[in-house]
Structure formats: C-alpha cells, structure tokens
Write a protein that holds these residues in place. Structure first.
Motif, PDB file in Angstrom:
ATOM      1  N   ASN A 201       0.857  -1.188   0.000  1.00 30.65           N
ATOM      2  CA  ASN A 201       0.000   0.000   0.000  1.00 30.65           C
ATOM      3  C   ASN A 201       0.896   1.241   0.000  1.00 30.65           C
ATOM      4  N   HIS A 202       2.076   1.110  -0.582  1.00 27.35           N
ATOM      5  CA  HIS A 202       3.068   2.188  -0.578  1.00 27.35           C
ATOM      6  C   HIS A 202       3.354   2.561  -2.036  1.00 27.35           C
ATOM      7  N   SER A 203       3.351   3.856  -2.325  1.00 30.57           N
ATOM      8  CA  SER A 203       3.461   4.273  -3.732  1.00 30.57           C
ATOM      9  C   SER A 203       4.838   3.979  -4.342  1.00 30.57           C
ATOM     10  N   ASP A 204       5.886   3.877  -3.520  1.00 33.89           N
ATOM     11  CA  ASP A 204       7.237   3.663  -4.074  1.00 33.89           C
ATOM     12  C   ASP A 204       7.632   2.195  -4.208  1.00 33.89           C
TER      13      ASP A 204
ATOM     14  N   LYS B 186       6.328  -1.885  -5.097  1.00 37.72           N
ATOM     15  CA  LYS B 186       5.239  -2.725  -5.616  1.00 37.72           C
ATOM     16  C   LYS B 186       5.590  -4.209  -5.451  1.00 37.72           C
TER      17      LYS B 186
END
Ligand SMILES: NC(=O)c1ccc[n+]([C@@H]2O[C@H](COP(=O)([O-])OP(=O)(O)OC[C@H]3O[C@@H](n4cnc5c(N)ncnc54)[C@H](OP(=O)(O)O)[C@@H]3O)[C@@H](O)[C@H]2O)c1
Length: 323
Positions: free
Chosen positions: A67-70, A72
């Motif tokens: 759930n972290h944009s940086d 995957k």
C-alpha cells in the motif's frame, strides 16, 4: 558464547500492511559478528535487542503486498527485517536492491556491496589512508571484511599480509585474493613471521579481531603507523573484557595512531563507494566469497559459525526463493 538455547521459534499470523506500508518476504539474511553485541543489554551505537523481540538482522527481501506508492509487489528490497519470514514496513531506510545493478547476484547487497564491503572500503581508505608502498596487515583476513580490505590495499599499491585461521583460508588469500602473504595464526608465531616478512614494520594494521593479535601487531608497527580498529571478535563472547594491549607504548615511540570507526557514519557516501566497488568487481580486480546456509530454523546455528571461524566468506542464510 551465544548458543541455540538463546533463541525461541514462534509461529504467528502473517501481518497485513496498513496505509502507506508494505509486506515483505525475507529471502536472504545477513549474519554479522556485531549481532552478538546487540544481544548485550548495554548502551552502544544501536539499542540492544530486547528479550522476546525478533532478532535484528539485515536482509534481502521481496515485496509481496504493498500500500506504498514507491514499492510494488515483486520488488527486491534491502532492509533490517530480522530473523522472520515476513515483515511489514513503512519503507523508511529501505533500499531497492536494484541500486547496484541486476548483473550482480541477489545476495551482493549483503556482502560486497553491503555492510562488510563498505566497512572495508571506508575503514581502509578513510581511516587507514593507504599510500603506495605501505605494508598493510589485516586480521580476519579471509572473512567478508578482511578479504576486501586486502584487495583494495593491493589496488592502492600496498604490500598486504593477511592473518587467518587454517591452511585452507591462507591458501585462498595468496592464490585467489592476491594477498602477498598469509599467516595461519593457529600454527605460526605471528611476531616472528612478521619480523621476517616486513622487518621495517607495518604501516597499516586493519584489525577485526583484537586480543592477542592486536598486542602482537603493536610490537611490529612502523613509524607513523595507523591502526584501524574495525572489530574485536576475539572478545565478543567473553564474559569480561579481554585485557588491554600491554604493548601500546609503541604508539608513543613510533608516533602511531589507533582509531576506531562505525561504517554507518559514512551512510551519505555509500552510493559512491558501491559504484567504485562494483567497477572493481566487474573488472575482476576484487573477488568475494559468500557462505550461504539454508533454512530459517538454522539461524541460531548460522550465527555461531562466525565465532568459531566455520564461515568462509560473508555469512548468509537463505530462507526462501524469490518468486
Ligand atoms: N566497525 C564497523 O563499522 C564494522 C562493520 C562491520 C563489521 N565489523 C567488524 O569486522 C569484523 C569482521 O566481520 P565480518 O562480518 O567480515 O566477519 P567475517 O570476518 O566474515 O567472520 C568472522 C571471522 O572472525 C574470525 N574469528 C572468529 N572468532 C575469532 C577469535 N576468537 N579469534 C580470532 N579470529 C576469530 C574467524 O576467522 P578465522 O577462521 O580466520 O579465525 C571468522 O571467520 C568483526 O570484528 C566485525 O565486528 C565492524
């Protein structure tokens, strides 16, 4: 002496990442002599691991849910995820292993481009300050740190003598790792052999061991020698501190300097050092060894290998395969 009895295995639910967090699966754990120090309830450069906590360790892991944009799912990352199969993190201090380059093995960020390679780099170059023609003496020479110290010193035009335990390690140092000489401290008289090999004395002592080694090395230093105090593994499992080096007066008469350091202080310069180490490895100027054991259940046993000299190269434990 740290033993398997100091650890307990516990099965718990795999945690779920919250907002801004991600879940990683640990693949390879790093084993470092300093872990023994982290188990002492003493003030140090990092807080002690408390009883009941997950044992602290660096590792290479794979993101499985994010759930972290940086970050995957599928990313390979490096962090301090400890002796456990899964960990949740908010990404603070986490590096992507692709920082170096995908042409190196997945474990390289724990060995040559990890703490031990970087310790060799900064300890030798910044504290030891090698000059062409210097004589460099390295203890723990066949280990993850020592072997890289010696090879960098050779690249700087030094004469390099390694001290290690056993004929197999000593043979590797001179035949594979480009050391000029290797001394097996288990059988040789260190003082006598050094007198023969370098009668003018040693300009740089890079010490990973302490104890008797350091005391003897002090007898053989040259004028203006630099003693780089990197580690003192001979005393890490002792209940009481080993006696201080009684031969320290040579520091006065020979205007020598003894200095300790912690590699984490060079964090800002890590990318530059990794780039240079990667270049040397690619050009075949530096080789490195990894000793990879298997299975999380073997974590305690793997840690003890460091203090008995069973490891040959950077001690790593594989606990899962990347997907
Ligand atoms: N200052 C820093 O920031 C920093 C950072 C990383 C590591 N270090 C230090 O660097 C040193 C090397 O660490 P590493 O991760 O590269 O481990 P390593 O050298 O790969 O493994 C440890 C080696 O130490 C030797 N050893 C163990 N017990 C010994 C004893 N009682 N007397 C003499 N030698 C002994 C063994 O080699 P032999 O078989 O040759 O005896 C063993 O293989 C450690 O002291 C560590 O604490 C310092």
């Amino acid at each position: 002496m740290v033993s398997e009895d100091n650890f307990k295995f516990k099965e718990i639910e795999i945690p779920s990442p919250g907002e801004g967090e991600f879940l990683v699966k640990n693949l390879y754990l790093s084993f470092d002599p300093a872990q023994r120090g982290w188990m002492d309830d003493k003030k140090s450069y990092v807080p002690p691991v408390q009883i009941g906590e997950v044992m602290r360790a660096g590792s290479v892991a794979q993101v499985v849910d994010s759930n972290h944009s940086d970050f995957k799912a599928g990313d390979i990352v490096q962090g301090t995820f400890g002796w456990q199969d899964y960990a949740v993190t908010n990404g603070e201090g986490i590096l992507t292993a692709s920082l170096v380059s995908s042409k190196f093995p997945i474990t390289a960020p724990l060995s040559i481009f990890g703490i031990t390679g970087l310790t060799a780099y900064f300890g030798l170059l910044d504290i030891g300050k090698p000059k062409e023609g210097d004589v460099v003496l390295v203890s723990g020479a066949a280990g993850a740190t020592g072997s890289v110290v010696g090879q960098i010193a050779k690249l700087k035009g030094c004469k390099v003598i390694g001290v290690a335990g056993g004929a197999r390690k000593c043979k590797w140092l001179t035949e594979e790792a480009n050391f000029d000489a290797a001394i097996d401290y288990q059988t040789a008289n260190l003082n006598e052999v050094l007198e023969e090999l370098c009668p003018e004395g040693v300009d740089i002592v890079f010490d990973n061991v302490g104890g008797e080694f350091l005391n003897t090395a002090l007898l053989r230093i040259a004028q203006n020698a630099r003693l780089v105090i990197c580690g003192a593994i001979a005393g890490y499992n002792e209940e009481n501190p080993l006696p201080g080096p009684s031969n320290y007066r040579t520091l006065i008469t020979l205007r020598a300097k003894m200095e300790g350091f912690i590699v984490l202080d060079y964090k800002e310069q890590f990318p530059k050092a990794i780039k240079e180490l990667a270049k040397w490895v690619s050009e075949g100027k530096i080789i490195y060894q990894e000793d990879i054991q298997q299975g999380l259940e073997n974590a305690p046993k793997t840690l003890t290998r460091l203090y008995s000299g069973k490891n040959f190269g950077k001690q790593i434990l594989q606990i899962a395969e990347p997907e």
